[in-house]
Design a protein around this motif. Structure first.
Motif, mmCIF file in Angstrom:
data_model
loop_
_atom_site.group_PDB
_atom_site.id
_atom_site.type_symbol
_atom_site.label_atom_id
_atom_site.label_comp_id
_atom_site.label_asym_id
_atom_site.label_seq_id
_atom_site.Cartn_x
_atom_site.Cartn_y
_atom_site.Cartn_z
ATOM 1 N N LEU A 236 -19.222 22.681 3.866
ATOM 2 C CA LEU A 236 -18.541 21.788 4.801
ATOM 3 C C LEU A 236 -18.901 22.119 6.241
ATOM 4 O O LEU A 236 -18.458 21.442 7.167
ATOM 5 N N ASN A 237 -19.721 23.164 6.407
ATOM 6 C CA ASN A 237 -20.122 23.621 7.739
ATOM 7 C C ASN A 237 -21.475 23.040 8.126
ATOM 8 O O ASN A 237 -22.251 22.637 7.271
ATOM 9 N N PRO A 238 -21.798 23.029 9.425
ATOM 10 C CA PRO A 238 -23.090 22.485 9.868
ATOM 11 C C PRO A 238 -24.238 23.464 9.642
ATOM 12 O O PRO A 238 -24.029 24.656 9.380
ATOM 13 N N ILE A 239 -25.440 22.948 9.738
ATOM 14 C CA ILE A 239 -26.623 23.797 9.861
ATOM 15 C C ILE A 239 -26.583 24.398 11.267
ATOM 16 O O ILE A 239 -26.216 23.714 12.227
ATOM 17 N N THR A 240 -26.954 25.661 11.404
ATOM 18 C CA THR A 240 -26.932 26.290 12.729
ATOM 19 C C THR A 240 -28.235 27.018 13.004
ATOM 20 O O THR A 240 -28.791 27.672 12.126
ATOM 21 N N GLU A 241 -28.726 26.896 14.215
ATOM 22 C CA GLU A 241 -29.958 27.586 14.610
ATOM 23 C C GLU A 241 -29.716 29.081 14.710
ATOM 24 O O GLU A 241 -30.554 29.895 14.319
ATOM 25 N N VAL A 242 -28.552 29.454 15.225
ATOM 26 C CA VAL A 242 -28.141 30.853 15.306
ATOM 27 C C VAL A 242 -27.237 31.139 14.111
ATOM 28 O O VAL A 242 -26.381 30.322 13.756
ATOM 29 N N ASN A 243 -27.416 32.289 13.479
ATOM 30 C CA ASN A 243 -26.600 32.650 12.311
ATOM 31 C C ASN A 243 -25.217 33.089 12.782
ATOM 32 O O ASN A 243 -24.901 34.270 12.860
ATOM 33 N N ALA A 247 -19.274 29.558 12.887
ATOM 34 C CA ALA A 247 -19.674 28.153 12.871
ATOM 35 C C ALA A 247 -20.138 27.707 11.489
ATOM 36 O O ALA A 247 -19.862 26.582 11.075
ATOM 37 N N ASN A 248 -20.842 28.595 10.763
ATOM 38 C CA ASN A 248 -21.473 28.146 9.517
ATOM 39 C C ASN A 248 -20.796 28.648 8.244
ATOM 40 O O ASN A 248 -21.327 28.440 7.146
ATOM 41 N N SER A 249 -19.635 29.296 8.368
ATOM 42 C CA SER A 249 -18.943 29.822 7.189
ATOM 43 C C SER A 249 -17.477 29.416 7.185
ATOM 44 O O SER A 249 -16.893 29.162 8.240
ATOM 45 N N LEU A 250 -16.908 29.386 5.994
ATOM 46 C CA LEU A 250 -15.501 29.004 5.828
ATOM 47 C C LEU A 250 -14.780 30.038 4.978
ATOM 48 O O LEU A 250 -15.272 30.435 3.917
ATOM 49 N N THR A 251 -13.620 30.474 5.450
ATOM 50 C CA THR A 251 -12.725 31.316 4.654
ATOM 51 C C THR A 251 -11.696 30.408 3.992
ATOM 52 O O THR A 251 -11.115 29.549 4.656
ATOM 53 N N PHE A 263 -10.650 40.684 -5.648
ATOM 54 C CA PHE A 263 -11.213 41.621 -4.669
ATOM 55 C C PHE A 263 -11.439 40.970 -3.299
ATOM 56 O O PHE A 263 -12.463 41.207 -2.634
ATOM 57 N N ASN A 264 -10.498 40.121 -2.865
ATOM 58 C CA ASN A 264 -10.560 39.473 -1.542
ATOM 59 C C ASN A 264 -11.832 38.656 -1.336
ATOM 60 O O ASN A 264 -12.339 38.531 -0.214
ATOM 61 N N PHE A 265 -12.341 38.055 -2.402
ATOM 62 C CA PHE A 265 -13.578 37.288 -2.274
ATOM 63 C C PHE A 265 -13.386 36.038 -1.413
ATOM 64 O O PHE A 265 -14.365 35.453 -0.943
ATOM 65 N N SER A 266 -12.159 35.634 -1.191
ATOM 66 C CA SER A 266 -11.893 34.419 -0.414
ATOM 67 C C SER A 266 -12.221 34.578 1.070
ATOM 68 O O SER A 266 -12.418 33.587 1.774
ATOM 69 N N TYR A 267 -12.311 35.825 1.541
ATOM 70 C CA TYR A 267 -12.549 36.082 2.977
ATOM 71 C C TYR A 267 -14.046 36.001 3.278
ATOM 72 O O TYR A 267 -14.715 37.016 3.488
ATOM 73 N N HIS A 268 -14.583 34.782 3.365
ATOM 74 C CA HIS A 268 -16.037 34.670 3.447
ATOM 75 C C HIS A 268 -16.581 34.810 4.861
ATOM 76 O O HIS A 268 -17.644 35.412 5.062
ATOM 77 N N THR A 269 -15.905 34.255 5.846
ATOM 78 C CA THR A 269 -16.366 34.441 7.229
ATOM 79 C C THR A 269 -16.368 35.919 7.583
ATOM 80 O O THR A 269 -17.317 36.430 8.192
ATOM 81 N N GLU A 270 -15.325 36.622 7.185
ATOM 82 C CA GLU A 270 -15.213 38.058 7.438
ATOM 83 C C GLU A 270 -16.356 38.808 6.751
ATOM 84 O O GLU A 270 -16.918 39.758 7.316
#
Length: 372
Positions: A236-243, A247-251, A263-270
């Motif tokens: 659901l996130n955009p393509i980004t030139e900078v990683n 901006a490009n990850s969702l928790t 094991f807290n796998f839901s915390y993806h941005t982190e």
């Protein structure tokens, strides 16, 4: 307008606020893995040795499937070096944890650690990214798929979650095997083949009926659980030139007891900010992110994220939009106007027909978004 920053930029500002123990491995996570391993062994023995009502087998299969998925989540953590640091022990434990999902530790570290994390949401480099409209125009099967109605595509896509991790893992093996040092290729082959030899051998030992409940159905369940998370990580996130993980990850958020089991796998941005940190400390990282950059951080309940995935297409248009080329419907992405409580679209003008769009240059169609 939001300037993008690398994950290292964020990490450098959060790290001083974290306790030193957060940067050390947490071998205590292995107790959870041992519990799941014992559950799996007990399930196999129960199905294999006793003639029971099929509904009991079904209940055991559900437990096995959830255990397979949880072992995969722990394997993900182990192979990032956050549980043990010795390479041989890390790979051994990672191989055991990923055994139900039949993914070897060397392949996973190449595919996930060294490629996906380094090139997140970069179309030409991230093996987990979704295509732009330009790639769609060059791929016959994708072009055919996107001639189908959106609702039917969404249904098939969600059904495919039951096999998608296994299929993608096999695809990654074929994509990366030649990139390994020739002296390491035999071990990569062995790590790919041995789990399947084990599972196929189990078929002949148990017979098709019991094998279905002991392995095949649990594998479908594990795929669905794992992909339920993975499908929301970036799609659901955009393509980004900078990683930029903010901006490009969702928790996603799940009940606390689910976080404990997974094991807290839901915390993806982190995780993308601190891939070398045990997920045990991700709730603390989340607190600091939300206090320092609340307007940048993306989180939502996993149920709402999945509904948003159902309602939106998976083809990128101009980097920060998603497009359904069959109808010319254009949707926003997170951080660029997507409202999950009221998902809407804009329809392209007649002059912007699919044929015209496809003929545009790659720089125009697949361009990455630097800022909003």
């Amino acid at each position: 307008m939001k300037e993008l920053h690398s994950f290292a930029w964020y990490a450098a500002r959060i790290s001083p606020k974290l306790p030193k123990k957060a940067f050390k491995p947490v071998p205590g996570r292995l107790w959870g893995g041992l519990a799941y391993l014992l559950i799996v062994i007990a399930g196999f023995l129960t199905i294999g040795l006793f003639s029971l009502n099929p509904f009991i087998y079904l209940a055991i299969a559900i437990v096995l499937g959830t255990s397979f998925a949880a072992m995969g989540f722990l394997g993900h953590e182990i192979l990032h070096g956050t549980v043990v640091r010795k390479p041989w022990l890390r790979d051994l434990l990672g191989a055991i944890a990923f055994w139900p999902l039949s993914t070897g530790p060397r392949l996973w570290r190449k595919w996930h650690n060294l490629t996906h994390h380094v090139h997140t949401q970069k179309e030409d480099h991230d093996p987990d990214s979704w295509p732009t409209l330009e790639r769609l125009s060059k791929t016959k099967i994708l072009s055919w798929i996107y001639r189908l109605p959106q609702g039917f595509r969404a249904f098939v896509s969600f059904c495919s979650l039951t096999v998608m991790f296994s299929l993608h893992s096999a695809k990654m093996f074929t994509a990366y095997i030649k990139e390994f040092n020739p002296k390491h290729q035999p071990s990569v082959w062995m790590q790919f083949i041995l789990p399947w030899v084990f599972w196929i051998s189990l078929l002949f030992i148990m017979g098709p009926f019991k094998w279905f409940f002991a392995f095949l159905l649990p594998l479908f369940i594990a795929n669905a659980i794992v992909m339920g998370y993975i499908s929301t990580n970036h799609r659901l996130n955009p393509i980004t030139e900078v990683n930029d993980p903010l901006a490009n990850s969702l928790t996603v958020t799940v009940p606390k007891w689910v976080d404990v089991l997974h094991f807290n796998f839901s915390y993806h941005t982190e995780h993308h900010l601190f891939p070398g940190m045990s997920s045990k400390y991700y709730p603390l990282v989340k607190e600091h992110i939300k206090s320092m950059w609340p307007e940048r951080y993306h989180e939502m309940p996993i149920g709402k994220a999945l509904v948003a995935l159902w309602k939106t297409p998976r083809i990128y248009y101009e980097g920060n939009k998603l497009i359904d080329p069959r109808q010319g419907h254009v949707y926003e992405t997170l951080g660029h106007g997507l409202d999950i409580s009221n998902i809407t679209f804009n329809k392209l003008d007649k002059e912007d027909t699919l044929v015209r769009i496809i003929k545009k240059s790659k720089a125009k169609i697949g361009k990455v978004v630097k800022e909003e």
